[in-house]
Design a protein around this motif. Sequence first.
Motif, PDB file in Angstrom:
ATOM      1  N   ARG A 166      92.613 -53.449  -2.058  1.00 18.23           N
ATOM      2  CA  ARG A 166      92.410 -53.478  -0.445  1.00 18.23           C
ATOM      3  C   ARG A 166      91.448 -54.319  -0.101  1.00 18.23           C
ATOM      4  O   ARG A 166      90.506 -54.587  -0.818  1.00 18.23           O
ATOM      5  CB  ARG A 166      91.656 -51.861  -0.110  1.00 18.23           C
ATOM      6  N   PRO A 167      91.699 -55.211   0.933  1.00 20.78           N
ATOM      7  CA  PRO A 167      90.836 -56.393   1.274  1.00 20.78           C
ATOM      8  C   PRO A 167      89.490 -55.768   1.778  1.00 20.78           C
ATOM      9  O   PRO A 167      89.721 -54.763   2.565  1.00 20.78           O
ATOM     10  CB  PRO A 167      91.681 -56.962   2.539  1.00 20.78           C
ATOM     11  N   PRO A 168      88.486 -56.464   1.613  1.00 17.61           N
ATOM     12  CA  PRO A 168      87.119 -55.771   1.817  1.00 17.61           C
ATOM     13  C   PRO A 168      87.058 -56.091   3.481  1.00 17.61           C
ATOM     14  O   PRO A 168      87.780 -56.585   4.031  1.00 17.61           O
ATOM     15  CB  PRO A 168      86.334 -56.851   1.341  1.00 17.61           C
ATOM     16  N   ALA A 169      85.870 -55.560   3.980  1.00 19.59           N
ATOM     17  CA  ALA A 169      85.947 -55.520   5.329  1.00 19.59           C
ATOM     18  C   ALA A 169      85.377 -56.709   5.935  1.00 19.59           C
ATOM     19  O   ALA A 169      85.852 -57.186   7.105  1.00 19.59           O
ATOM     20  CB  ALA A 169      84.668 -54.520   5.805  1.00 19.59           C
ATOM     21  N   ASP A 170      84.705 -57.472   5.096  1.00 18.71           N
ATOM     22  CA  ASP A 170      84.293 -59.132   5.436  1.00 18.71           C
ATOM     23  C   ASP A 170      85.443 -59.945   5.281  1.00 18.71           C
ATOM     24  O   ASP A 170      85.347 -61.232   5.495  1.00 18.71           O
ATOM     25  CB  ASP A 170      83.114 -59.414   4.838  1.00 18.71           C
ATOM     26  N   ASP A 171      86.603 -59.721   4.569  1.00 18.29           N
ATOM     27  CA  ASP A 171      87.777 -60.607   4.508  1.00 18.29           C
ATOM     28  C   ASP A 171      88.769 -59.812   4.642  1.00 18.29           C
ATOM     29  O   ASP A 171      89.467 -59.526   3.511  1.00 18.29           O
ATOM     30  CB  ASP A 171      87.476 -61.098   3.086  1.00 18.29           C
ATOM     31  N   ARG A 172      89.265 -59.549   5.655  1.00 18.47           N
ATOM     32  CA  ARG A 172      90.647 -58.700   6.005  1.00 18.47           C
ATOM     33  C   ARG A 172      91.931 -59.305   5.669  1.00 18.47           C
ATOM     34  O   ARG A 172      92.654 -58.499   5.411  1.00 18.47           O
ATOM     35  CB  ARG A 172      90.522 -58.472   7.551  1.00 18.47           C
ATOM     36  N   PHE A 173      92.122 -60.658   5.395  1.00 18.13           N
ATOM     37  CA  PHE A 173      93.366 -61.153   5.311  1.00 18.13           C
ATOM     38  C   PHE A 173      93.341 -61.676   3.706  1.00 18.13           C
ATOM     39  O   PHE A 173      92.526 -62.466   3.353  1.00 18.13           O
ATOM     40  CB  PHE A 173      93.429 -62.608   6.201  1.00 18.13           C
ATOM     41  N   GLN A 174      94.180 -61.369   3.092  1.00 14.87           N
ATOM     42  CA  GLN A 174      94.332 -61.791   1.613  1.00 14.87           C
ATOM     43  C   GLN A 174      95.846 -61.975   1.094  1.00 14.87           C
ATOM     44  O   GLN A 174      96.520 -61.206   1.401  1.00 14.87           O
ATOM     45  CB  GLN A 174      93.494 -60.690   0.521  1.00 14.87           C
ATOM     46  N   GLN A 175      95.974 -62.896   0.505  1.00 18.24           N
ATOM     47  CA  GLN A 175      97.246 -63.297  -0.140  1.00 18.24           C
ATOM     48  C   GLN A 175      97.341 -62.779  -1.599  1.00 18.24           C
ATOM     49  O   GLN A 175      96.382 -63.070  -2.489  1.00 18.24           O
ATOM     50  CB  GLN A 175      97.489 -64.762  -0.062  1.00 18.24           C
ATOM     51  N   LEU A 176      98.375 -62.010  -1.930  1.00 16.36           N
ATOM     52  CA  LEU A 176      98.382 -61.410  -3.339  1.00 16.36           C
ATOM     53  C   LEU A 176      99.756 -61.830  -3.946  1.00 16.36           C
ATOM     54  O   LEU A 176     100.783 -62.085  -3.210  1.00 16.36           O
ATOM     55  CB  LEU A 176      98.273 -60.010  -3.040  1.00 16.36           C
ATOM     56  N   THR A 177      99.902 -61.888  -5.099  1.00 12.78           N
ATOM     57  CA  THR A 177     101.218 -61.989  -5.785  1.00 12.78           C
ATOM     58  C   THR A 177     101.434 -60.706  -6.536  1.00 12.78           C
ATOM     59  O   THR A 177     100.402 -60.684  -7.591  1.00 12.78           O
ATOM     60  CB  THR A 177     101.209 -63.119  -6.767  1.00 12.78           C
ATOM     61  N   GLU A 178     102.212 -59.729  -6.399  1.00 15.38           N
ATOM     62  CA  GLU A 178     102.450 -58.714  -7.390  1.00 15.38           C
ATOM     63  C   GLU A 178     103.623 -58.711  -8.222  1.00 15.38           C
ATOM     64  O   GLU A 178     104.791 -58.627  -7.617  1.00 15.38           O
ATOM     65  CB  GLU A 178     102.420 -57.265  -6.350  1.00 15.38           C
ATOM     66  N   GLY A 179     103.577 -59.308  -9.369  1.00 11.46           N
ATOM     67  CA  GLY A 179     104.946 -59.268 -10.077  1.00 11.46           C
ATOM     68  C   GLY A 179     105.560 -60.770  -9.548  1.00 11.46           C
ATOM     69  O   GLY A 179     105.237 -61.895  -9.659  1.00 11.46           O
ATOM     70  N   SER A 180     106.675 -60.340  -8.901  1.00 14.06           N
ATOM     71  CA  SER A 180     107.602 -61.402  -8.364  1.00 14.06           C
ATOM     72  C   SER A 180     107.624 -61.361  -6.786  1.00 14.06           C
ATOM     73  O   SER A 180     108.405 -61.931  -6.241  1.00 14.06           O
ATOM     74  CB  SER A 180     109.040 -61.131  -8.903  1.00 14.06           C
ATOM     75  N   VAL A 181     106.634 -60.332  -6.216  1.00 15.73           N
ATOM     76  CA  VAL A 181     106.628 -60.404  -4.843  1.00 15.73           C
ATOM     77  C   VAL A 181     105.571 -61.184  -4.412  1.00 15.73           C
ATOM     78  O   VAL A 181     104.200 -61.044  -4.888  1.00 15.73           O
ATOM     79  CB  VAL A 181     106.360 -58.900  -4.411  1.00 15.73           C
ATOM     80  N   MET A 182     105.545 -61.942  -3.115  1.00 16.33           N
ATOM     81  CA  MET A 182     104.411 -62.630  -2.477  1.00 16.33           C
ATOM     82  C   MET A 182     104.021 -61.657  -1.422  1.00 16.33           C
ATOM     83  O   MET A 182     104.857 -61.193  -0.404  1.00 16.33           O
ATOM     84  CB  MET A 182     104.946 -63.928  -2.060  1.00 16.33           C
ATOM     85  N   VAL A 183     102.707 -61.171  -1.384  1.00 14.68           N
ATOM     86  CA  VAL A 183     102.457 -60.099  -0.530  1.00 14.68           C
ATOM     87  C   VAL A 183     101.103 -60.581   0.647  1.00 14.68           C
ATOM     88  O   VAL A 183     100.253 -61.433  -0.058  1.00 14.68           O
ATOM     89  CB  VAL A 183     101.799 -58.870  -1.195  1.00 14.68           C
ATOM     90  N   MET A 184     101.103 -60.174   1.703  1.00 13.62           N
ATOM     91  CA  MET A 184     100.508 -60.450   2.525  1.00 13.62           C
ATOM     92  C   MET A 184      99.296 -59.445   2.864  1.00 13.62           C
ATOM     93  O   MET A 184     100.339 -58.598   3.578  1.00 13.62           O
ATOM     94  CB  MET A 184     100.597 -61.449   3.867  1.00 13.62           C
TER      95      MET A 184
END
Length: 487
Positions: A98-116
Amino acid sequence: MRSIQARYTIITTMLLLVILALVGTSIDMAIRYRIQDDGFGNAERVASQWSALVRIGDIPDPIPATAPVDLVQLVNSRGVVINSSRQAMGMAPISTTRPPADDRFQQLTEGSVMVMAIRVSPAADSPVVYAGLEEPAILHEHHLEYFIAAGVLILLALAAWMTWCVVGRTLRPVAAIRARMSEITVSDLSLRVPIPPGEDEIALLARTANQTLTRLEEAVEQQRRFASTASHELRTPIAGLRVQLEEALLYPDDIDPRDTIRGALTASGRLEAIVNDLLQLARLRAADPAPQELIDLGALVTEEAAQGTGMPVRVQVNARVQVRGSRIQLIRVVNNLLSNARRHADSRVEVSVGFEDGNAVVAVVDDGAGIAPADRERVFERFTRLDDGRLRDSGGSGLGLAISRDIAHAHQGTLLIEDSPRGARFVLRLPAEDTQPLGAADSDVQRTGTVKAASPSRRAAGKDSAVKETAVDGRGSGPRAQPRAQR
């Protein structure tokens, strides 16, 4: 590794491997970052769209989604999926982050999935919108790395093959030169190495090698002729000496011992003269260094002209010229030329010392029979004596002029026979170190005068072993410490 071809190929290949590895890594990272940047950009666009709709409460169920971003989920603060796209139905939350309140946008890589992941609001119970897409197979299955590695290997193999061929083609003339050089022996120096086309270093090497072989062949041939001629010249006085001694032993009553001893001394003197001249030639040809000093050439010529006997010598010094060289060797040249001129002159010998085109010039001229143009180079060969020289002086060695020319060459000069209205004209040219015009106080008509032969007492008082070993009498008779230039 002994092979230059193999060594250069390995070095080139290893160097190219490092370069291609760096280039391949850079290309892989650039392509990977570009694909991921495009994927995350699409995911952020979709997640931002649905996050705005969540805030106004106008989000459909299920959430419509299109490729490539076909995985969309709305997850509440407890981690429960409350809405999703059809492709994400029944799936657990794409990410538990879960992105924190002061950084609401985060790029994540979960396995082979690119997630925003976008937090809808800073509130503690704010839901999170996840938008994701499958990473291209070229990235998560390492197809990109395999493709780049294959390209690197192909380029390496091609570069190694080209290097091997180019170096081999370059060294092929060297192998031909080496093979030909192995066939050349001292007994046969007529072979020459093949010269490859072009003007590169190998072609220049081949030409230089052929020039060296030519000089070597000439030197060996000259040494063979010299050995043959020297043995012939030494055999005559040795044979004569042996005959005299044998006659004295066989006929003691008929042979006067004093005559035998006198003849033996004459023969031994000739042998000594030949041997000394041979040693002098050997030292000159071996470039044996001699002491160098500044020499007033006019004074040297004038002094040496006064030391001889026989016909007077007229000396004319037109300039005070200084040269750098060995005094003993230059005295040897001057004495050889003077004694040669006195021996062949009919009534006079003239010597001039001057300056011309940066050179000191000494000209020795006699009024004798002269030398035919065809013989002007031959007289400088070792053991060469013309018929006139043999008649006037039968005891010479035939090495004087050869030694004189070698001394001139050792001083970066020349010794030639030039045209003359009558008689022979020998011209010695040496590089001048300094020259000054003669003033009125320096001379009597430019230091011109006739130098008479030195008296016996003067010759005895001034005799020096190194200088006087070239003194001869002008009539060409009597024993000499050293042989003179013979014509």
